[in-house]
Design an enzyme around this catalytic site. Structure first.
Site, PDB file in Angstrom:
ATOM      1  CB  ILE A  84      -4.188  -7.905  -5.980  1.00 23.21           C
ATOM      2  CG1 ILE A  84      -4.242  -6.959  -7.189  1.00 23.21           C
ATOM      3  CG2 ILE A  84      -3.904  -7.162  -4.700  1.00 23.21           C
ATOM      4  CD1 ILE A  84      -5.396  -5.962  -7.125  1.00 23.21           C
ATOM      5  NE  ARG A  86      -4.508  -3.881   2.495  1.00 24.08           N
ATOM      6  CZ  ARG A  86      -5.264  -4.763   3.149  1.00 24.08           C
ATOM      7  NH1 ARG A  86      -4.787  -5.464   4.124  1.00 24.08           N
ATOM      8  NH2 ARG A  86      -6.518  -4.920   2.803  1.00 24.08           N
ATOM      9  CB  ILE A 109      -6.669   0.727  -4.984  1.00 20.43           C
ATOM     10  CG1 ILE A 109      -5.391   1.543  -4.957  1.00 20.43           C
ATOM     11  CG2 ILE A 109      -7.494   0.955  -6.221  1.00 20.43           C
ATOM     12  CD1 ILE A 109      -4.412   1.147  -6.028  1.00 20.43           C
ATOM     13  CD  GLU A 110      -3.646  -3.543  -3.574  1.00 22.48           C
ATOM     14  OE1 GLU A 110      -2.935  -3.849  -2.621  1.00 22.48           O
ATOM     15  OE2 GLU A 110      -3.255  -3.539  -4.756  1.00 22.48           O
ATOM     16  N   GLY A 111      -8.322  -1.262  -0.130  1.00 30.28           N
ATOM     17  CA  GLY A 111      -8.775  -0.852   1.202  1.00 30.28           C
ATOM     18  C   GLY A 111      -8.648   0.653   1.344  1.00 30.28           C
TER      19      GLY A 111
END
Ligand SMILES: Cc1cc2nc3c(=O)[nH]c(=O)nc-3n(C[C@H](O)[C@H](O)[C@H](O)COP(=O)(O)OP(=O)(O)OC[C@H]3O[C@@H](n4cnc5c(N)ncnc54)[C@H](O)[C@@H]3O)c2cc1C
Length: 619
Positions: free
Chosen positions: A143, A299, A429-431
């Protein structure tokens, strides 16, 4: 005033949804296996034959992984990192020397140019060994600056930054703020253009920025002046490349967490930082879209790390459940423990199959992977957590004891306690899992939404509405009966053998059922469907299990074709499919028979303090 709490929520949410909606990728340039599944089509051609890693690419990966593994074993002590909260500078230099900060960066810019599959193999290896090291490297590459630069940077930006980043200049990605988590619409960090238009003045504070305290280069999301679209104000979020050396950049705090003790994560403050306009990534107003697209491929690193963790748990559990004897035999012989181990192994093959399938899809560039990546993240992070939990349980008291304490008592220092602390974050994390379910549901519904979007839009003129209605009627006149009438029984898919072929037939039949359930839900709730989160969540989970089943069957089939004498992959995939079928049956039953509304109302009562008496008798 309405008594339906869902309606109250709907009144405050449209702006957030509108901003996110404007940022999502509207086009599908390639087919998506999961997207098709939600439309009632099992596209076996997208997964069978299960993708083999090309020989040349595999050799590159094997060589790199061998060097990385040797380095990890020799130079990195995960328990020491956990204890001290630091990864020694010489270890980071060693990783940089191996090229670990430029794994995915193309060779032309000084990186190793690894494929997504080889990068994920490295993350899997790291994930099996040290959570903190994994996060240092993946936050930088999945990311941090390299990924958005490779996707959206100008040639000039790439030449300026990628070689530095490949050599070990650390980068980070700063989106989250104290009041901005899952919903970026209310972002407070602003970037105001200077009068001469040559730069922007960046002001704001970012929270939980991984690598932030040590990063030289940070991709920062900030609000830039709104624009008018169709007579209405539309908020703009823009991505900037910000350098630590720019005056006004401050690290305010290093955060500490339950696990991942060795990561550098902190609060960053920006005070009137002058960022040249050349540092905008992609373009003004495209920041949120950039973040979403970056995360699509980025992701997949999380599930790859989860596969490593799951395999490590399986390995530890296998050794322990044979060695530990209680009540007259090894604990692995007791049914309650044995069933957990079987489930763990079956789930691991599904996770493994999903991750390498999605990685190959990224490398081949012939499928749209936004749903596959999101589903792999959701499924694998949740499955991994259950596996870690079972591992702790099977280790008993030792599962709760630190590796250091075990070692001091002269026992094998299995770091199950640390693994548990390190892996919980994957569901956040990341959604978060809840947000991933909503994201997947939105993408899964896209084909239906497109077909009827004009009908639902009050601003569509009547002739356009009539045209859309006719097109939709024609489309659904064909599609709807197909879901009921398509043949998905024997002898379809029998090339995969009786067991796997049977499971594929089930997947095909269930994909029709899933598509119809989604369609009926959309017709019934229309725009309010977005707020029926439990309903959507169940449909997404059914889709996740179907994807996992399909991936596991395809992988097992490929493995036994290479080595027909070894049937264990088929046995594992078969068990996974049986377990998944039970979950799917339950989820379908709960679509119509559930206690969601009662639970929702109860939650509102709890939140209003009506049940505060229940909290009596505590400190
Ligand atoms: C160790 C760590 C590393 C991180 N690294 C980074 C980083 O490098 N860069 C960065 O920008 N951020 C980073 N984050 C932030 C991370 O991405 C956020 O924590 C995450 O997006 C969730 O946001 P939040 O914590 O504010 O939760 P919130 O958005 O406040 O959500 C709280 C809870 O409510 C649920 N929820 C929220 N909205 C909805 C909804 N509409 N429907 C249903 N449920 C909902 C969520 O699922 C969650 O369970 C990091 C966080 C941690 C802890």
């Amino acid at each position: 005033m309405t008594s339906d709490p869902h309606v109250l929520l709907e009144k405050g949410a449209p702006e957030a949804l509108e901003v996110t909606e404007a940022a999502r990728e509207a086009e599908w340039h390639h087919p998506s296996f999961i997207g098709e599944l939600f439309m009632g089509r099992l596209r076996t051609d997208l997964i069978i034959p299960y993708p083999e890693q090309p020989d040349e690419d595999r050799q590159i990966g094997d060589a790199f992984l061998a060097t990385l593994e040797a380095f990890l074993r020799k130079r990195i002590d995960p328990d020491e990192i956990d204890r001290t909260g630091e990864i020694p500078a010489e270890v980071l230099q060693g990783l940089a020397k191996l090229g670990c900060f430029g794994m995915k960066i193309p060779k032309a810019y000084g990186g190793l140019g690894l494929s997504q599959t080889n990068y994920n193999r490295a993350i899997c290896l790291l994930g099996s060994y040290c959570g903190s090291t994994t996060v240092w490297l993946s936050a930088h590459q999945s990311i941090g600056a390299p990924q958005p630069l490779m996707l959206f940077g100008t040639e000039e930006q790439k030449r300026k930054y990628l070689p530095r980043l490949a050599q070990g200049t650390i980068s980070a990605f700063a989106l989250t703020e104290p009041d901005v988590g899952s919903d970026p619409a209310n972002m407070l960090t602003i970037a105001a253009p200077t009068k001469d238009g040559a730069a922007y003045l960046l002001t704001g504070e970012k929270l939980w920025c991984t690598n932030g305290p040590v990063a030289e280069v940070v991709v920062v999301m900030a609000r830039t002046p709104s624009v008018a679209v169709g007579g209405r104000e539309r908020k703009q979020i823009t991505a900037f490349i910000v350098e630590k050396s720019m005056p006004g950049f401050e690290v305010v705090h290093r955060c500490e967490f339950m696990g991942l003790k060795g990561i550098q994560n902190g609060v960053l403050r920006f005070t009137n930082i002058r960022v040249p306009k050349e540092n905008i990534l992609w373009g003004p107003g495209l920041g949120l879209k950039l973040a979403l697209v970056t995360l699509n491929a980025g992701r997949i690193a999380i599930p790859a790390g989860c596969v490593g963790t799951a395999k490590r748990c399986l390995q530890s559990t296998r050794a322990w459940a044979k060695e530990r004897k209680q009540w007259g035999g090894p604990i692995g012989k007791h049914e309650a423990v044995a069933v957990k181990i079987g489930d763990m192994a079956a789930t691991t093959i599904a996770m493994d199959a999903m991750v390498w399938l999605a990685s190959a899809m990224v490398d081949r560039k012939t499928t749209d992977i936004r749903l596959e990546a999101a589903m792999a993240k959701l499924f694998c992070s949740e499955a991994c957590w259950r596996i870690v939990d079972d591992t702790v349980q099977i280790r008993g008291g030792r599962g709760y004891e630190t590796a250091r304490s075990l070692r001091a008592r002269g026992e094998a220092a299995l770091p199950v306690e640390r693994i548990m602390r390190d892996s919980r974050i994957n569901l956040i994390i990341e959604g978060t899992s809840d947000i991933m379910r909503l994201f997947i549901a939105r993408e899964a519904l896209d084909a239906h939404m497109r077909a009827v979007a004009d009908l639902l839009n009050p601003r569509t003129p009547p002739p356009a509405k009539a045209k859309t209605a006719l097109a939709a009627a024609l489309r659904y006149a064909l599609w709807y009966p197909q879901q009921w009438l398509s043949w998905s029984g024997w002898p379809k898919h029998q090339a995969l053998g009786p067991r796997l072929g049977g499971h594929l037939r089930f997947i095909e039949r269930t994909s029709h059922r899933l598509a119809l359930a989604l369609f009926h839900a959309a017709m019934r709730h229309q725009m309010r469907l977005a707020y029926r989160q439990q309903l959507l969540g169940r449909l997404v989970d059914i889709g996740g299990d179907l994807f996992a089943m399909a991936a596991a069957c395809a992988k097992a089939h490929a493995m036994v074709r290479l080595q027909p004498s070894e049937q264990s992959p088929v046995e594992l995939a078969d068990l996974f499919c049986r377990l998944a079928k039970r979950r799917i049956a339950l989820a379908f039953a709960q679509l119509h028979r559930n206690d969601d509304r009662t639970s929702y109302r109860m939650a509102q009562d709890v939140l209003n303090g009506r049940m505060a008496w229940l909290e009596e008798g505590i400190v």
